[in-house]
Write a protein that holds these residues in place. Structure first.
Motif, mmCIF file in Angstrom:
data_model
loop_
_atom_site.group_PDB
_atom_site.id
_atom_site.type_symbol
_atom_site.label_atom_id
_atom_site.label_comp_id
_atom_site.label_asym_id
_atom_site.label_seq_id
_atom_site.Cartn_x
_atom_site.Cartn_y
_atom_site.Cartn_z
ATOM 1 N N PHE A 83 69.453 7.786 -31.839
ATOM 2 C CA PHE A 83 68.700 8.855 -31.196
ATOM 3 C C PHE A 83 69.261 9.204 -29.829
ATOM 4 N N ASN B 274 66.760 3.490 -27.642
ATOM 5 C CA ASN B 274 65.421 2.942 -27.883
ATOM 6 C C ASN B 274 65.499 1.517 -28.410
ATOM 7 N N PRO B 275 66.090 0.600 -27.638
ATOM 8 C CA PRO B 275 66.103 -0.788 -28.114
ATOM 9 C C PRO B 275 64.678 -1.311 -28.249
ATOM 10 N N PHE B 276 64.470 -2.186 -29.221
ATOM 11 C CA PHE B 276 63.156 -2.794 -29.360
ATOM 12 C C PHE B 276 62.938 -3.760 -28.216
ATOM 13 N N PRO B 277 61.690 -3.997 -27.822
ATOM 14 C CA PRO B 277 61.449 -4.987 -26.764
ATOM 15 C C PRO B 277 61.641 -6.410 -27.289
ATOM 16 N N LYS B 278 62.818 -6.680 -27.770
ATOM 17 C CA LYS B 278 63.180 -8.002 -28.275
ATOM 18 C C LYS B 278 64.502 -8.382 -27.614
ATOM 19 N N TYR C 138 67.799 -7.214 -36.459
ATOM 20 C CA TYR C 138 66.600 -6.658 -37.098
ATOM 21 C C TYR C 138 66.887 -6.075 -38.480
ATOM 22 N N ILE D 263 65.575 -7.419 -42.245
ATOM 23 C CA ILE D 263 64.623 -6.778 -43.155
ATOM 24 C C ILE D 263 65.270 -6.421 -44.481
ATOM 25 N N ARG E 250 73.075 -1.864 -33.606
ATOM 26 C CA ARG E 250 71.926 -2.127 -34.464
ATOM 27 C C ARG E 250 72.041 -1.304 -35.749
ATOM 28 N N THR E 251 72.522 -0.063 -35.600
ATOM 29 C CA THR E 251 72.638 0.802 -36.770
ATOM 30 C C THR E 251 73.767 0.344 -37.688
#
Ligand SMILES: Nc1ncnc2c1ncn2[C@@H]1O[C@H](COP(=O)(O)OP(=O)(O)OP(=O)(O)O)[C@@H](O)[C@H]1O
Ligand SMILES: [Mg+2]
Lengths: 306, 462
Positions: free
Chosen positions: A145, A149-153, A161, A165, A215-216
């Motif tokens: 995006f 927007n990294p996750f708060p991890k 991540y 999943i 991440r992607t």
């Protein structure tokens, strides 16, 4: 029969164009006219100018229309995206670039009012068919995006991540491998390898964006969509991400939305110019930038904007 | 003239002053349309004059009304014959009261004689004079203030800044009311509690396991000296709160998750107001729902399952209290979930997460501090709840962990300690304040932790 079909389309387009041309009285009778820059009218061809087709097409969008409620945001767009190539989507704000991009991995499904018609094929299968699970699709068509927007991890967990999943890693060492190679390919590993347990939000904006890219690609998608990935970044971070795209397109098809002509010229093989929901012109990047076929495209890329 | 009449009059004056001041400011620069030459908008000059008319006059009025009784009384007393001057303070006080009552035509408790009647007449006399004087002074001061402000009006006068200064002080005053009230409540509870701890050792109160506050009501009665071990009350409070949270946390969380992530906007539009109605039902209504519907049901259900169930049980009260708190938990959780940026959701979905993966792996962890904060606030609400427990859980201070038995809570005991007649400095009455203090400290700590957690979480995204 075909003629009638064509005719209907023309009238549709005409009405659509006229409702938007608020400052133009109807007696102008310019077929398929839309307001251009500087208020002059420019004919908007009903066919996209240039070449929407390409060799070894991997994603194919045919006659795609998108509506947000009554707002017709994408109008009859046909575009092919080839393997191992970067396609840049350009055009003025609000012309539907993000909307079109989000169609390609069905992110529009998350918007209640959005409705998509037409066909989009990924490697020959219709992604909007009933059998297609949007979740599985998004693993194959990843998206980055505009705002990081990294996750708060932790940094590690951010990258891990997706593999987690989707069950891509059998054990911890395999997962470690995926995380490291993804960070490596995103050009981030050197900077973060000693602080993988720190939160992803503690990174700088440019690092965060590369983390999102890592991440992607950790999910190992076939297509990567990028919506203005560099608009929040400084020129150095931008350059790194552009380099990254060069490398990534060895393996992936990449679609990037950008507001920077220079960026489009630098990274993309083909450029698609959108205007008011229409796909006006598509062609090889150097052709579009050196010799645009359409007046609107020319105005836009030469910077003659209102 | 009555002070209410005066206040009304000042109100009219201020309206007049506003228009006069505004008009004057405009006329100074050459009429409407030339307002640009003024430092502030013309209206601010109007407010400026109005404030000068009202504020000094109102201050005088309030001050006068406050000290008037003292002065009038002193005048009346000094006018009494010498024989009265030697009375003791208490007797004099009684006498003055009687004079006042006589003056206003109320019942008098002593024989009325010449002197008394004379004093009452002079009382009325002084009062009337004082009121006349007040009216003159107030109107005079209003006029004076108005004239002063009028003279000060000048195109360069920084009227807006001055008016805003006054407004600022008014706002500060308003907001300090709550602060001072809180301080007042805390101090009064604290002092009464300290008095209690002089009668009953704090260790007995904090660690004693028998609660039986029946002391002699009046000094001349014989009775037990009572026993003030608060442990059963805190145990009961914790039991009922625990049951309530056991009900409200899962249900509230799931409600919020459903509303925030799964429902369509139409369902959300219906369900949210309904939940708010649930939050708006008076607790006494929940109370009789608990006592008349849930308690018998719990009893029947428990007995058919082979348990011994008291007709007033902790379970019934806890269940209903849990239902009452659901809206609180769900709306705070909903806020926390909605505070998670949409980009988190998009990011997770864009990586191919299902909705439930997005929820459990990204949204909930991100919202967790907010959710925990919300739950802590809900706990403090449950601890403070009284009505439901009074009606459904009984008054027996049993020290038990069995939810089928009757228990009592801190708040309920405070209520029962303070209803009925008793001396205000008996240990029994003071015990209520000690309990109140404990309750205050516990809920304060929970609130502080809750708010702190919520705030820390907010900083993460802003
Ligand atoms: N979630 C939405 N709901 C309703 N309408 C939307 C939504 N998102 C976009 N639109 C509308 O669709 C049209 C195209 O928007 P889109 O975001 O695709 O433009 P864009 O080309 O990406 O613009 P920008 O360059 O500013 O990002 C706009 O008219 C916009 O108002
Ligand atoms: Mg966009």
């Amino acid at each position: 029969m075909v003629a009638i079909e064509q005719d209907r389309k023309v009238t549709q387009l005409k009405t659509a164009a006229m409702t938007e041309t608020t400052d133009t009285p109807t007696e102008h009778h310019v077929d398929l006219a839309v307001p251009g820059y500087h208020g002059q009218e420019v004919e908007l061809g009903r066919e996209t100018v240039g070449n929407v087709r390409c060799d070894n097409a991997f994603m194919v969008a045919e006659n795609v229309n998108v509506y947000y409620g009554d707002n017709h945001a994408i109008r009859d767009v046909t575009l092919e995206i080839g393997k191992k190539q970067v396609v840049a989507l350009i055009g003025p704000s609000g012309c539907g670039k993000s909307t079109f991009l989000r169609c390609l991995n069905r992110m529009n499904d998350t918007i209640e009012t959005a409705r998509v018609t037409g066909n989009i094929l990924l490697d020959g299968t219709d992604i909007y068919s009933k059998q297609q699970d949007p979740v599985a699709l998004r693993a194959r068509v990843g998206i980055v995006f505009q705002k990081p927007n990294p996750f708060p991890k932790s940094i590690y967990d951010n990258v891990a991540y997706g593999p987690r999943i989707h069950g891509l890693a059998g054990d911890r060492s395999e997962l470690d491998g995926i995380v490291h190679s993804s960070l490596e390919r995103a050009g981030l590993l050197k900077e973060v390898k000693d602080r993988l347990e720190e939160p992803g939000t503690s990174l700088s904006g440019g690092q965060q964006q590369r983390l999102c890219i890592a991440r992607t690609i950790a999910v190992n998608p076939e297509v990567i969509l990028m919506d203005e990935p560099c608009s929040a970044l400084d020129p150095i971070a931008t350059a790194r991400i552009e380099d990254l795209m060069d490398e990534l397109c060895e393996d992936y098809a990449i679609v990037i939305v950008t507001h920077s002509m220079q960026q489009a010229a630098r990274v993309s093989r083909r450029v698609a110019y959108f205007h008011l929901g229409y796909l006006v012109e598509v062609d090889d990047t150097d052709k579009v930038f050196t010799n645009p076929q359409h007046k609107l495209t020319e105005d836009y890329i030469t910077g003659r904007i209102g | 003239m009555q002070s209410t009449t005066l206040i009304l009059l000042l109100g009219f004056f201020s309206i007049g002053a506003f228009y006069l001041g505004r008009g004057h400011s405009l006329s100074l620069v050459g009429g409407p349309g030339k307002g640009m030459a003024l430092h502030s908008l013309p209206g601010y000059y109007g407010y400026f004059v109005a404030i000068w008319v009202v504020l000094p006059a109102l201050t005088l009025l309030l001050g006068w009304v406050l000290i008037e009784p003292k002065i009038v009384t002193a005048l009346v007393v000094s006018g009494l014959p010498d024989s009265y001057q030697s009375l003791s303070a208490g007797e004099l006080n009684l006498l003055v009261n009687n004079i006042r009552n006589l003056a206003s035509g109320d019942v008098v408790s002593i024989a009325i004689d010449e002197n008394l009647r004379g004093a009452a007449d002079s009382f009325n006399d002084y009062l009337a004079k004082s009121r006349q004087l007040l009216a003159v002074l107030v109107i005079g001061l209003a006029a004076l203030g108005g004239a002063f402000a009028w003279r000060k009006i000048h195109p360069d006068l920084r009227a807006r800044n001055k008016v805003e200064g006054v407004v600022r002080w008014a706002l500060i005053g308003a907001s300090s009311i709550a602060v001072f009230t809180t301080i007042g409540i805390v101090l009064s509870v604290l002092f009464e509690a300290l008095m209690f701890f002089q009668k009953v050792p704090a260790t007995e109160f904090l660690f004693g396991t028998t609660w039986s506050p029946q002391t002699a009501i009046r000094a001349d009665q014989v009775g037990s000296s009572g026993s003030f071990g608060a442990v059963p009350l805190f145990a009961g409070t914790m039991l009922i709160t625990g049951i309530a949270m056991f009900v409200s946390v899962p249900v509230g969380l799931m409600t919020a998750i459903y509303l925030a992530e799964y429902s369509t906007s139409r369902i959300r539009g219906i369900a949210k107001p309904l939940l708010e109605i649930l939050a708006g039902i008076p607790t006494v209504v929940y109370g009789f729902f608990a006592a008349l519907t849930v308690a018998p049901w719990v009893r029947k259900a428990g007995e058919s399952a082979g348990f011994e169930v008291a007709s007033e049980s902790a379970l019934a009260a806890g269940l209903v209290m849990g239902i009452m708190i659901i809206p609180l938990v769900s709306s705070l959780t909903d806020d926390a979930i909605n505070a998670v940026p949409a980009s988190m959701r998009d990011g997770a979905l864009g990586l191919g997460s299902t909705r439930s993966e997005t929820m459990t792996k990204v949204i909930i962890p991100a919202a967790l501090p907010g959710i925990v904060g919300g739950i802590l606030l809900a706990v403090s609400r449950a601890i403070g709840e009284t009505m439901i427990v009074v009606m459904a859980a009984g008054l027996a201070a049993n020290l038990t962990a069995n939810p089928f038995e009757a228990v009592t809570t801190v708040t309920v005991q405070i209520v029962t300690l303070l209803v009925g007649d008793q001396e205000f400095d008996s240990a029994k009455t003071l015990a209520a304040f000690a309990l109140g203090l404990m309750l205050f400290v516990v809920t304060l700590i929970l609130n502080v932790i809750g708010l702190h957690v919520v705030r820390k979480y907010r900083e993460q995204y802003e």
